[in-house]
Write an enzyme that holds these catalytic residues in place. Structure first.
Site, PDB file in Angstrom:
ATOM      1  CG  HIS A  22      41.253  43.430  40.371  1.00 56.76           C
ATOM      2  ND1 HIS A  22      40.432  43.207  39.294  1.00 56.76           N
ATOM      3  CD2 HIS A  22      41.750  42.207  40.708  1.00 56.76           C
ATOM      4  CE1 HIS A  22      40.446  41.916  38.987  1.00 56.76           C
ATOM      5  NE2 HIS A  22      41.223  41.288  39.839  1.00 56.76           N
ATOM      6  CG  HIS A  34      36.766  40.211  41.038  1.00 54.34           C
ATOM      7  ND1 HIS A  34      37.804  40.016  41.919  1.00 54.34           N
ATOM      8  CD2 HIS A  34      36.782  41.519  40.714  1.00 54.34           C
ATOM      9  CE1 HIS A  34      38.434  41.164  42.109  1.00 54.34           C
ATOM     10  NE2 HIS A  34      37.837  42.087  41.401  1.00 54.34           N
ATOM     11  CG  HIS A  41      37.834  40.853  34.776  1.00 49.95           C
ATOM     12  ND1 HIS A  41      36.922  40.552  35.762  1.00 49.95           N
ATOM     13  CD2 HIS A  41      38.438  42.001  35.172  1.00 49.95           C
ATOM     14  CE1 HIS A  41      36.982  41.484  36.711  1.00 49.95           C
ATOM     15  NE2 HIS A  41      37.891  42.370  36.382  1.00 49.95           N
ATOM     16  CD  GLU A  63      31.865  41.064  36.699  1.00 50.61           C
ATOM     17  OE1 GLU A  63      32.514  42.026  37.138  1.00 50.61           O
ATOM     18  OE2 GLU A  63      30.789  41.198  36.078  1.00 50.61           O
ATOM     19  CB  THR A 115      29.577  44.531  37.091  1.00 47.44           C
ATOM     20  OG1 THR A 115      30.873  44.122  37.524  1.00 47.44           O
ATOM     21  CG2 THR A 115      28.562  43.449  37.364  1.00 47.44           C
ATOM     22  CB  CYS A 148      27.705  47.822  39.065  1.00 55.89           C
ATOM     23  SG  CYS A 148      29.274  48.664  39.271  1.00 55.89           S
ATOM     24  CB  SER A 164      41.186  48.171  38.997  1.00 58.04           C
ATOM     25  OG  SER A 164      39.910  48.767  39.056  1.00 58.04           O
ATOM     26  CB  SER A 165      37.682  45.940  34.811  1.00 62.83           C
ATOM     27  OG  SER A 165      36.852  46.259  33.728  1.00 62.83           O
ATOM     28  CB  SER A 211      39.222  48.311  44.049  1.00 56.45           C
ATOM     29  OG  SER A 211      39.779  48.511  42.768  1.00 56.45           O
TER      30      SER A 211
HETATM   31  S1  SF4 Z   1      29.512  47.690  42.993  1.00 61.94           S
HETATM   32 FE1  SF4 Z   1      30.261  47.391  40.894  1.00 61.94          FE
HETATM   33  S2  SF4 Z   1      32.456  47.841  40.909  1.00 61.94           S
HETATM   34 FE2  SF4 Z   1      31.779  47.548  43.013  1.00 61.94          FE
HETATM   35  S3  SF4 Z   1      32.220  45.393  43.424  1.00 61.94           S
HETATM   36 FE3  SF4 Z   1      30.057  45.529  42.780  1.00 61.94          FE
HETATM   37  S4  SF4 Z   1      30.093  45.174  40.588  1.00 61.94           S
HETATM   38 FE4  SF4 Z   1      32.212  45.627  41.198  1.00 61.94          FE
END
Ligand code: SF4
Length: 314
Positions: free
Chosen positions: A44, A77, A127, A129, A165, A195, A223-224, A267
């Site tokens: 994104h 995603h 979203h 994802e 995430t 994440c 972008s979330s 991103s």
């Molecule tokens: S590391 Fe986290 S923010 Fe980056 S693409 Fe993977 S899930 Fe998305």
């Protein structure tokens, strides 16, 4: 008194999943015959997508738009099994740029469903994802404490929650607390679904918010994880503005600010951090510091089929 100092959050910007996804598209451009299709924005970020479009990539929002038999990359995603099946029927040459940390959530959903759990997904409706994860198995989606109050599950004794995430750590903590109050037997995912990159960027913004008057968050509106950085700063009573680049800075925001914080979503390319710093220097900043909150050493390998040397054109 005008701007005196800029403090950069560290870590900021590209995460390992975004680096991998962009590298996959770039390798595909080098190695595979055109055209290369990408299902959904690869990551994104407006500039990343525009740059790849200029290099010949075709982005689509529906698999039916991809001609049969051509190369198609799934974005970072992730996608639902339904999309995979449609792609298989069209005999697409599939390359999967789904972040491994998103895949981990899909695999958890599959495993818990197989073991007979009811699943609650904490995430944002619509979203990409969330749509991909929810396609794996029936599950309940909640995005707020109010959603938890309205929630009805079939078996409150065998219940697990998973999360998108890229959510806010604090928001999720509140939602999980509400879920635990309502369903004391609720189980957590084996390991955090939010994440490492989302967590680290939020931790860095919390530290930064203690010493800046204002925060500029570089990234795209859709972008979330980037939106969450703006919210984390606002929750710490530091005004924060989301910008794609320096041209979107309203000089009025800087009125009365001596120390300006800068971060970037997972991103957002670093070149825009540099152009924002240059702009702030032109507005009077003489010192640029970096506040290191966490170290990151995560790297994800790209698919084997894209690791060969590029084609030599004759
Ligand atoms: S590391 Fe986290 S923010 Fe980056 S693409 Fe993977 S899930 Fe998305």
């Amino acid at each position: 008194m005008g701007i005196r100092k800029v403090v950069l959050a560290k870590p900021r910007g590209f995460c390992a999943g975004v680096v991998r996804a962009i590298e996959i598209v770039e390798r595909a451009l080098d190695l595979l015959p055109p055209p290369i299709y990408v299902f959904h924005e690869i990551v994104h970020n407006r500039y990343v997508v525009e740059d790849l479009k200029k290099r010949g990539v075709i982005f689509v929002e529906g698999i039916e738009e991809v001609p049969d038999g051509t190369a198609c990359i799934f974005s970072a995603h992730g996608v639902s099994p339904h999309v995979r099946e449609l792609a298989r029927r069209k005999r697409l040459r599939l390359i999967d740029a789904t972040c491994p940390l998103v895949t981990k959530v899909h695999l958890e959903a599959i495993r818990f469903a197989r073991e007979g759990y009811s699943i609650i997904l904490i995430g944002h409706p619509g979203h990409e994802e969330v749509e991909g994860t929810m396609g794996e198995t029936p599950m309940h989606l909640v995005s707020s404490v109010e959603d938890v109050e309205r929630l009805q599950v079939a078996d409150p004794e065998k219940l697990v929650y998973l999360t998108q995430t890229t959510l806010s750590l604090d928001d999720v903590a509140q939602i999980v607390e509400a879920l635990h109050r309502k369903y004391p037997s609720l189980q957590a995912p084996p390991k955090d679904d939010i994440c490492y990159a989302t967590q680290n960027r939020q931790i860095a913004v919390k530290e930064l918010a203690k010493q800046v008057d204002l925060l500029l968050v570089i990234g795209s509106q859709n972008s979330s994880n980037t939106q969450r950085l703006r919210e984390v700063s606002a929750a710490a009573s530091v005004p924060a503005f989301l910008i794609n680049d320096e041209t979107e800075i309203d000089p009025k925001w800087l009125d009365g600010a001596e120390i300006v914080g800068v971060t970037a979503g997972a991103s957002a390319p670093e070149e825009f951090v540099i152009s924002v710093i240059n702009y702030l220097r032109s507005m009077g900043a003489t010192v640029v510091d970096e506040l290191r909150a966490e170290d990151e050493h995560v790297h994800f390998a790209i698919p084997q089929e894209l690791t060969q040397p590029p084609r030599i054109s004759t």
